[in-house]
Enzyme design. Structure first.
Site, short mmCIF file in Angstrom:
data_model
loop_
_atom_site.label_atom_id
_atom_site.label_comp_id
_atom_site.label_asym_id
_atom_site.label_seq_id
_atom_site.Cartn_x
_atom_site.Cartn_y
_atom_site.Cartn_z
N SER A 57 -3.87 -2.76 -0.47
CA SER A 57 -2.83 -3.64 0.07
C SER A 57 -3.46 -4.97 0.44
CB SER A 57 -2.19 -3.00 1.30
OG SER A 57 -1.21 -3.87 1.82
N GLY B 192 0.83 -1.21 0.00
CA GLY B 192 0.00 0.00 0.00
C GLY B 192 0.86 1.25 0.00
N THR B 193 1.95 1.21 0.74
CA THR B 193 2.86 2.36 0.82
C THR B 193 3.41 2.71 -0.56
OG1 THR B 193 3.46 1.71 3.07
CG2 THR B 193 4.99 3.17 1.92
N CYS C 242 3.65 6.03 20.06
CA CYS C 242 4.65 5.73 21.10
C CYS C 242 5.26 4.36 20.90
CB CYS C 242 4.02 5.77 22.48
SG CYS C 242 3.34 7.37 22.89
N HIS D 286 -2.40 -7.41 2.57
CA HIS D 286 -2.32 -7.98 3.93
C HIS D 286 -3.32 -7.39 4.91
CE1 HIS D 286 0.02 -4.96 6.41
NE2 HIS D 286 0.27 -4.49 5.21
#
Ligand SMILES: *Cc1c(COP(=O)(O)O)cnc(C)c1O
Length: 400
Positions: A202, A74-75, A328, A204
């Site tokens: 994407s 997807g990226t 985080c 996955h």
């Protein structure tokens, strides 16, 4: 202590490959290993499977197979759509419109273009995470070359009004890209009514394998080649195709689309029950994201007075695998840009938890989790210096 049952509730991060999908993929690694570019039979068989997979993915979104380009994720699709458009149209203009709550694949891509002299308008969202289509219209300038707004948000599940945005872009003759990675397989996508010129996918995230994606590029839209090399992907992205991955992706997408009405209804009911029970059991809880216009499997809470990190650690200890809405976990102490984008103050954005259900999620696991979660939150609040002392007694009575 007995090892707790592992309950995976992070389907927005990735999903397991379905058994049926693995079955169609496995022979393609060994017996049917041909290169689709080879002329002899083994190669031509791979070519046939590839053609079929492209048709299947196209059918899932009512597109033409020539509009489907397979990528590695997807990226990659997001990068290609945005950087490719920027490169192709930089003589026409250097203005891009996107939102403040995009996935990093879009956000960081646009930031890179900013450094190269492109001008990016970062549209704000409302408290539910919605982009206002009228704000898109207002932001369009003579030098605007692209609008990129995601179809559904990966953290808070909000489904954006992409059809309206698409029609505005079409009317203004501006290219429109949407990142549908999180939406695909969960909500219907029809390119005939969507009005998008480019759409990212994407595998996955929809029970297919990792390392495969696709970019839909509407006929007539010219993107520069992503990888120069062989003639693969209609000369636009060289490199021997990931045949097994692509075939698995197509099969997973097809299954998701055909099962969507049933799965989506089941998950929505389970999700709503879970939200209701948690809100009833734990005071000072906020549901982040749109109450109804959200992905069937997405839940995102903020628990006042505590840190998301500590909830995640304790949930993991109890067997529940979830994620925080904050970055985080990836080593940064900044709270999530999405939660800040919907207007949460820093301290509340820090106390967030994303629970994303999947097709194998069972209602009993969720109801057990409500009990465990309320114990965890009560315990952490007891330890929290932020928690008002006069509230402690009531909560402890309620939970212990
Ligand atoms: C997961 C995700 C991506 C990235 O997809 P990869 O295949 O992991 O690169 C992009 N956009 C959204 C909305 C996502 O959820």
């Amino acid at each position: 202590m007995q090892k707790p049952k592992r309950v995976y509730l992070d389907h927005a991060a990735t999903t397991p490959v379905r058994k049926e999908v693995l079955d169609v993929m496995l022979p393609l690694f060994s017996e049917q290993f041909g290169n689709p570019s080879s002329f002899y039979q083994t190669g031509q068989e791979a070519q046939r499977l590839l053609t079929q997979a492209r048709q299947t993915v196209a059918d899932c979104i009512h597109a033409d197979p020539r509009e489907i380009f397979f990528t590695s994720c997807g990226t990659e699709s997001d990068n290609w759509a945005i950087k490719g458009t920027a490169e192709a149209l930089k003589k026409k203009g250097r203005h891009i419109i996107t939102s403040q709550i995009e996935h990093h694949a879009v956000l960081h891509t646009c930031q890179t273009l900013e450094k190269q002299g492109f001008d990016v308008t970062w549209l704000p969202v409302d408290t539910n995470g919605l982009v206002d289509p009228e704000a898109v219209r207002q932001a369009i300038r003579p030098d605007t070359i692209l609008v990129s707004i995601m179809m559904a948000n990966n953290e808070i599940g909000t489904i954006e009004p992409v059809e309206t945005i698409g029609s505005i872009c079409r009317e203004q003759k501006i290219l429109f890209h949407t990142d549908a990675v999180q939406a695909a397989g969960s909500v219907p996508i029809d390119v005939r009514t969507l009005g998008a010129d480019m759409i990212s996918f994407s595998a996955h995230k929809l029970y297919g394998p990792k390392g495969v994606g696709a970019l839909y590029v509407r006929k007539g839209v010219r993107l520069p080649n992503l990888l120069d090399g062989g003639a693969q992907e209609n000369n636009r992205r060289g490199g021997t195709e990931n045949v097994a991955g692509i075939v698995g992706f197509a099969h997973a997408f097809k299954l998701a689309v055909s099962e969507m009405p049933v799965t989506s209804q089941r998950l929505t009911m389970m999700r709503n029950d879970f939200i209701k029970s948690v809100m009833a059991a734990i005071p000072d809880t906020r549901l982040n994201g749109h109450p109804v216009q959200r992905l069937p499997n997405n839940v995102n809470f903020s628990f006042k007075y505590i840190e998301g990190e500590s909830i995640l650690l304790m949930l993991d200890h109890f067997g529940y695998e979830c994620s925080s809405g904050s970055a985080c976990t990836s080593g940064s102490l900044d709270p999530s840009h999405v939660l800040l984008g919907i207007g949460l103050p820093h301290e509340i954005a820090h106390g967030s938890l994303r629970v994303t259900l999947g097709r194998e999620t069972e209602a009993e696991d969720l109801s057990r989790m409500v009990g465990d979660l309320s114990k965890i939150v009560a315990r952490l609040r007891e330890l929290s210096p932020l928690y008002p002392a006069d509230r402690q007694q009531t909560d402890l009575n309620q939970h212990v």
